[in-house]
Design an enzyme around this catalytic site. Sequence first.
Site, short mmCIF file in Angstrom:
data_model
loop_
_atom_site.label_atom_id
_atom_site.label_comp_id
_atom_site.label_asym_id
_atom_site.label_seq_id
_atom_site.Cartn_x
_atom_site.Cartn_y
_atom_site.Cartn_z
N GLU A 115 0.81 -1.21 0.00
CA GLU A 115 0.00 0.00 0.00
C GLU A 115 0.85 1.27 0.00
O GLU A 115 0.52 2.24 -0.68
CB GLU A 115 -0.92 -0.01 1.22
CG GLU A 115 -1.71 1.27 1.46
CD GLU A 115 -2.75 1.53 0.39
OE1 GLU A 115 -3.28 2.64 0.34
OE2 GLU A 115 -3.04 0.61 -0.41
N ASP A 116 1.96 1.28 0.77
CA ASP A 116 2.69 2.52 1.03
C ASP A 116 4.08 2.60 0.42
O ASP A 116 4.77 3.60 0.61
CB ASP A 116 2.81 2.74 2.55
CG ASP A 116 1.45 2.92 3.21
OD1 ASP A 116 0.52 3.40 2.53
OD2 ASP A 116 1.31 2.56 4.39
#
Length: 711
Positions: A115-116
Amino acid sequence: MSAEAADPAAVPRRRTRPRIDLRRLGRVALLGPVPRDRLPDAIGHVADAHRAHHPDADLGILHRAYVLAESSHRGQMRKSGEPYITHPLAVTLILAELGAETTTLTASLLHDTVEDTEVTLDQVREQFGEEVCYLVDGVTKLEKVDYGAAAEPETFRKMLVATGNDVRVMSIKLADRLHNMRTLTVMRPEKQARIAKVTQDVLIPLAERLGVQALKTELEDLVFAILNPEGYEETRALIAEVTGESDPLAPIADNVRTTLREAGISAEVLIRPRHFVSVHRVRRKRGELRPTDFGRLLVLVGEDADCYAVLGELHTCFTPVISEFKDFIAAPKFNLYQSLHTAVVGPEGAVAEVLIRTHRMHKVAEAGVVALGNPYAHDPTAAQQTEPSDERADPTRPGWLSRLLDWQESATDPDTFWTTLRADLAQDREITVFGTHGRTLGLPAGASCVDAAYAQHGERAHTCIGARVNGRLATLSTVLSDGDTVQLLLAQDTASGPSPEWLDHARTPAARIAITGWLSAHPDAPGPEAEGPAEPAADGPQPTAPARTRSGGRAANVVVDGPESPTRLAGCCTPVPPDEVVGIVVRGGAVTVHRQECPAVARMREIGRAPVAARWREEEDGRRDTAACRVTLVAESFGRPRLLADLTEAIATADAAIVAATVEPPSEQRVRHTYTLQLPDAAGLPALMRAMRDVAGVYDVSRAQHPTATG
């Protein structure tokens, strides 16, 4: 709010182990690469906690996962000022202390990378295998959805879809939320309150249902401090007063140890402090706390049989408080929890609550599904192929979770799902009832026969016409108790459906969603009443199968003033010709026709809703149309043998069909019967009532007036 109230972590919590200093771990994590033959110091705590539960675990995969996570998150910082890597480290440490297996810990370390950071799912799959990739993907899907108020319904629909395939996804999510809640004080107060409210409404109840008490209790305390700072501060002060004083449970614990040792029972006796919310609840329940209310005794033994041996010794050597006894070993809770609960009176009248369980029961009580290892034997698709017959067949896929997945598929409207989900999770306890063929049904406290019908029969419950509870005829509105036996009675008419009144008695989302869906799909279809059928006499006439009419049935033979609208006869007063009638406009513009003297009409006038004029349709010769109608009659009688058979015979002789019937328990030798009847001609009603009054023992027959919602 005081600093301590704003940050529950600042208050001594009498924990079993000290909390790791994540700022120090953050600094250690930034010291650069380490020799390949040993673990980085930053993950050493995770390794130690993991080996405590799994001595033979291969730590190599954790090393590789940490290296990838640290290098990927390098340069990223949390709002608290800590390096971002401290977050996946903390989440993984929480799970390791609970006893999670290696695959879960690996996915936890990597849960934010896709996600990051620049890491892709393909990279995770290539380096760590399909199973880790599957878990990381499940957690990532949850993180991609906004947690704003408008997004909550869809967020948790997706959460449950992911969880249903593998409960380890939810385990990681819960640990993730716990660490975020621990560091929530860096956010604005309004955002703290919003996140705490979502945690309270959904995540804490889900932790309860997954059996992860260790996470649940700390989440409860953290939410308590944010949403009820005054109550938290009062409770903190109460706990602070007793901290450091001699524990009043200590002498009782010593007496218990001596008693069990003399009886030859090997047991570990511990004093288990209550957490803040538990103390708060006991204080609200009792008003004033006893010195022993700040903790409970925990007795740990080796085998199930030892639990009952301990119980016997305690009840023999101490005065037991019988009302406090509960056996969750013979009948485990829906979340896998097993224990014996009791309370005994110690020296000088002090009352001590006691929990008795095996070491394995204790592990499961604390960690729930997290402690059960890999549920799917390295096959992430196995969860989709497993259909357990009951909740014990696959404890990692408990029945309540399967039901949640069914609800989210049935409730196409996210808001409907969200409402029913929160209502279900708000139930603080469940009851166990036994259906047909001994099938065990787990239902929320307050559930009715309607809920049992849908729990046992699914959509076939649409045709339910009544029930027997513990062998006795009961209405579908009957509230069930723990241990009841329920037999649901289904009609052969599979085209019929439920009544809107059933929603008044449905507590479970499964029942409410199914009923609402059917009613929406069949707005004009008839449906059964929410009452049970008459108990047929063994040698008497059998009641006619119920005609399917909803809320008293559609009024084909009533004229209402004003624009043409759908009309139906009210189920509360069941008007028939020649009753004087009026109409009440309900939601959607439909008109419900009531008798003039119906209490519902008076209530509507009181709140300013004027009735509309209505009258019975007349035929060409001026006579009123007395076509088939439905009516509810109440027969008051003295109890005697064969009374029910004689009454049903009188009704059958008048060519009336019994739609539903209830018989109230006798009171002072008097019995009250309520019948909803379908007549071929309303003109036959007076003769029917006379025939029922002529039955020996019957002293009155009258038209019923039921309270009902009028929309």
